[in-house]
Every structure is written in structure tokens, then in C-alpha cells.
Motif scaffolding. Structure first.
Motif, PDB file in Angstrom:
ATOM      1  N   ALA A  95      -8.355  12.361  -7.450  1.00 13.45           N
ATOM      2  CA  ALA A  95      -6.908  12.145  -7.408  1.00 13.45           C
ATOM      3  C   ALA A  95      -6.339  13.213  -6.483  1.00 13.45           C
ATOM      4  CB  ALA A  95      -6.319  12.264  -8.814  1.00 13.45           C
ATOM      5  N   SER A  96      -5.814  12.787  -5.338  1.00  8.80           N
ATOM      6  CA  SER A  96      -5.438  13.761  -4.311  1.00  8.80           C
ATOM      7  C   SER A  96      -3.985  13.630  -3.840  1.00  8.80           C
ATOM      8  CB  SER A  96      -6.346  13.619  -3.085  1.00  8.80           C
ATOM      9  OG  SER A  96      -6.215  12.333  -2.517  1.00  8.80           O
ATOM     10  N   HIS A  97      -3.335  12.537  -4.162  1.00 13.07           N
ATOM     11  CA  HIS A  97      -1.990  12.296  -3.635  1.00 13.07           C
ATOM     12  C   HIS A  97      -1.091  11.752  -4.739  1.00 13.07           C
ATOM     13  CE1 HIS A  97      -4.254  12.446   0.082  1.00 13.07           C
ATOM     14  NE2 HIS A  97      -3.118  12.550   0.752  1.00 13.07           N
ATOM     15  N   LEU A  98       0.174  11.915  -4.541  1.00 12.91           N
ATOM     16  CA  LEU A  98       1.169  11.292  -5.379  1.00 12.91           C
ATOM     17  C   LEU A  98       1.684  10.087  -4.614  1.00 12.91           C
ATOM     18  CD1 LEU A  98       2.865  11.458  -7.965  1.00 12.91           C
ATOM     19  CD2 LEU A  98       4.472  12.892  -6.706  1.00 12.91           C
ATOM     20  N   GLY A  99       1.616   8.905  -5.210  1.00 10.25           N
ATOM     21  CA  GLY A  99       2.012   7.697  -4.494  1.00 10.25           C
ATOM     22  C   GLY A  99       3.427   7.272  -4.810  1.00 10.25           C
ATOM     23  N   PHE A 100       4.043   6.581  -3.872  1.00 11.13           N
ATOM     24  CA  PHE A 100       5.391   6.068  -4.030  1.00 11.13           C
ATOM     25  C   PHE A 100       5.414   4.613  -3.596  1.00 11.13           C
ATOM     26  CE2 PHE A 100       5.681  10.570  -3.222  1.00 11.13           C
ATOM     27  CZ  PHE A 100       6.586  11.012  -4.188  1.00 11.13           C
ATOM     28  N   LYS A 101       6.225   3.809  -4.275  1.00 11.02           N
ATOM     29  CA  LYS A 101       6.392   2.411  -3.901  1.00 11.02           C
ATOM     30  C   LYS A 101       7.868   2.062  -3.934  1.00 11.02           C
ATOM     31  CE  LYS A 101       2.003   0.774  -5.623  1.00 11.02           C
ATOM     32  NZ  LYS A 101       1.299  -0.184  -6.460  1.00 11.02           N
ATOM     33  N   MET A 102       8.225   1.103  -3.098  1.00 13.72           N
ATOM     34  CA  MET A 102       9.582   0.570  -3.083  1.00 13.72           C
ATOM     35  C   MET A 102       9.505  -0.949  -3.013  1.00 13.72           C
ATOM     36  SD  MET A 102      12.621   0.846  -0.233  1.00 13.72           S
ATOM     37  CE  MET A 102      12.789   2.612  -0.339  1.00 13.72           C
ATOM     38  N   PRO A 103       9.841  -1.638  -4.076  1.00 12.49           N
ATOM     39  CA  PRO A 103       9.832  -3.107  -4.020  1.00 12.49           C
ATOM     40  C   PRO A 103      10.821  -3.611  -2.972  1.00 12.49           C
ATOM     41  CG  PRO A 103      10.049  -2.316  -6.279  1.00 12.49           C
ATOM     42  CD  PRO A 103      10.230  -1.131  -5.381  1.00 12.49           C
ATOM     43  N   LEU A 104      10.392  -4.561  -2.175  1.00 18.33           N
ATOM     44  CA  LEU A 104      11.249  -5.148  -1.144  1.00 18.33           C
ATOM     45  C   LEU A 104      11.679  -6.558  -1.497  1.00 18.33           C
ATOM     46  CD1 LEU A 104       9.395  -3.864   2.035  1.00 18.33           C
ATOM     47  CD2 LEU A 104      11.382  -2.866   0.883  1.00 18.33           C
ATOM     48  N   ALA A 105      11.112  -7.105  -2.522  1.00 22.43           N
ATOM     49  CA  ALA A 105      11.495  -8.463  -2.928  1.00 22.43           C
ATOM     50  C   ALA A 105      11.552  -8.555  -4.436  1.00 22.43           C
ATOM     51  CB  ALA A 105      10.506  -9.476  -2.381  1.00 22.43           C
TER      52      ALA A 105
END
Length: 167
Positions: free
Chosen positions: A157-167
Motif C-alpha cells: 500500500a503506497s498511495h492514497l487514492g482519490f475518485k470523482m464520479p462523473l456520471a
């Protein structure tokens, strides 16, 4: 792309190693792939196996892209798992390519058989064959068992992830 396994069987429930193969998915595999994607609490909220039209359109895009490798794992002639391996060319890391593993699913009948390990090992070997310098994946924060599985295989585990729903 069929790759016989050379490892020994890891449990009594697992068919002999030589019966394991990986092949490129075809349009005929779409219903089984979608069923595996929907076969858990999280997937059941995101997938609609009763309407395959959007999956067919997505499959056509995936199949036409040489950097996409949507595969089926078979054991004893049965569809037992799937994953999508994406080769991402880039400028970072001295112009290196990296591989992204997504949508790893094992059919309920084969969970705990060692198939997941064998399928990820295939993806790592294919990533090397594609001259990638790094293989990465993401896993939903709620999939704690999957996190332990990936760590056992050497992922960190090396990163913190981000998401943004577009639909």
C-alpha cells in the motif's frame, strides 16, 4: 495467450495445475464476466447483469485497444476468473510503461482454490513480458480480505487514492 500453470496444486479443491489456462476474453464471455463482477456486496450495487448492452459497447472498446488485456482464467474447461490488465505508457520513470490490474474476480465455485494467486502471477508475468517496470492495482477500501491477499503477493500500500464520479 493460453498459459498452462506449472505450479503444484495448492488445495484438494483445486483441479490439477495443468488444467489452468488464461485466454483473451471474447464477446461470448461478457455474461459470465458481468456475473462475476456483480457477485459480491459491492459489485451488486454497481453492475446490472440483466442489461448487457453497455458491457458489450465497453468490450468493443477494450478489444480494439492493444494496451488492454481482458482475460478469462479457466480451470477444467470452466470459466473460473477474470481480470483486466492495462499497459499504460508514460513519461515518468524515464519513459517507462506500467501495468494496471483491474476488475479481478474469481467465480464463487473457485474461491479459496489458489486461482486468484495464479491469475495475479499471470498478470505480473505478462506485465514483465510487456516491458512494464511497475504493476499496480487499486482495491476498494472495504475489501479488507483482498488487501491482505495482495500484500501476501508482494504488493505494498503506497498511495492514497482519490475518485470523482462523473456520471
Amino acid at each position: 495467450m493460453t498459459t498452462p500453470s506449472t505450479g503444484a496444486a495448492t488445495s484438494a479443491a483445486e483441479p490439477p495445475a495443468e488444467e489452468f489456462s488464461v485466454r483473451r476474453a471474447t464477446a461470448e464471455d461478457i455474461p459470465e464476466i458481468v456475473a462475476m463482477l456483480a457477485d459480491d456486496a459491492l459489485g451488486a450495487t454497481r453492475e446490472t447483469p440483466s442489461d448487457l448492452a453497455p458491457y458489450r459497447a465497453a468490450f468493443d472498446r477494450i478489444d480494439a485497444d492493444p494496451n488492454q488485456h481482458l482475460v478469462i482464467a479457466e480451470l477444467g474447461g470452466r470459466t473460473a476468473g477474470t481480470l483486466q490488465l492495462t499497459v499504460v505508457p508514460g513519461l515518468s520513470r524515464r519513459g517507462a510503461a506500467r501495468a494496471l490490474i483491474e476488475a479481478v474476480r474469481i467465480h464463487a465455485d473457485f474461491r479459496g482454490s489458489g486461482l486468484g494467486t495464479r491469475l495475479i502471477e499471470w498478470a505480473i508475468a505478462e506485465s514483465r513480458r510487456q516491458e512494464c517496470v511497475l504493476v499496480q492495482l487499486t482495491s476498494d477500501a472495504t475489501r479488507v480480505d483482498a488487501h491482505r491477499f495482495y500484500e501476501r503477493l508482494g504488493f505494498q500500500a503506497s498511495h492514497l487514492g482519490f475518485k470523482m464520479p462523473l456520471a
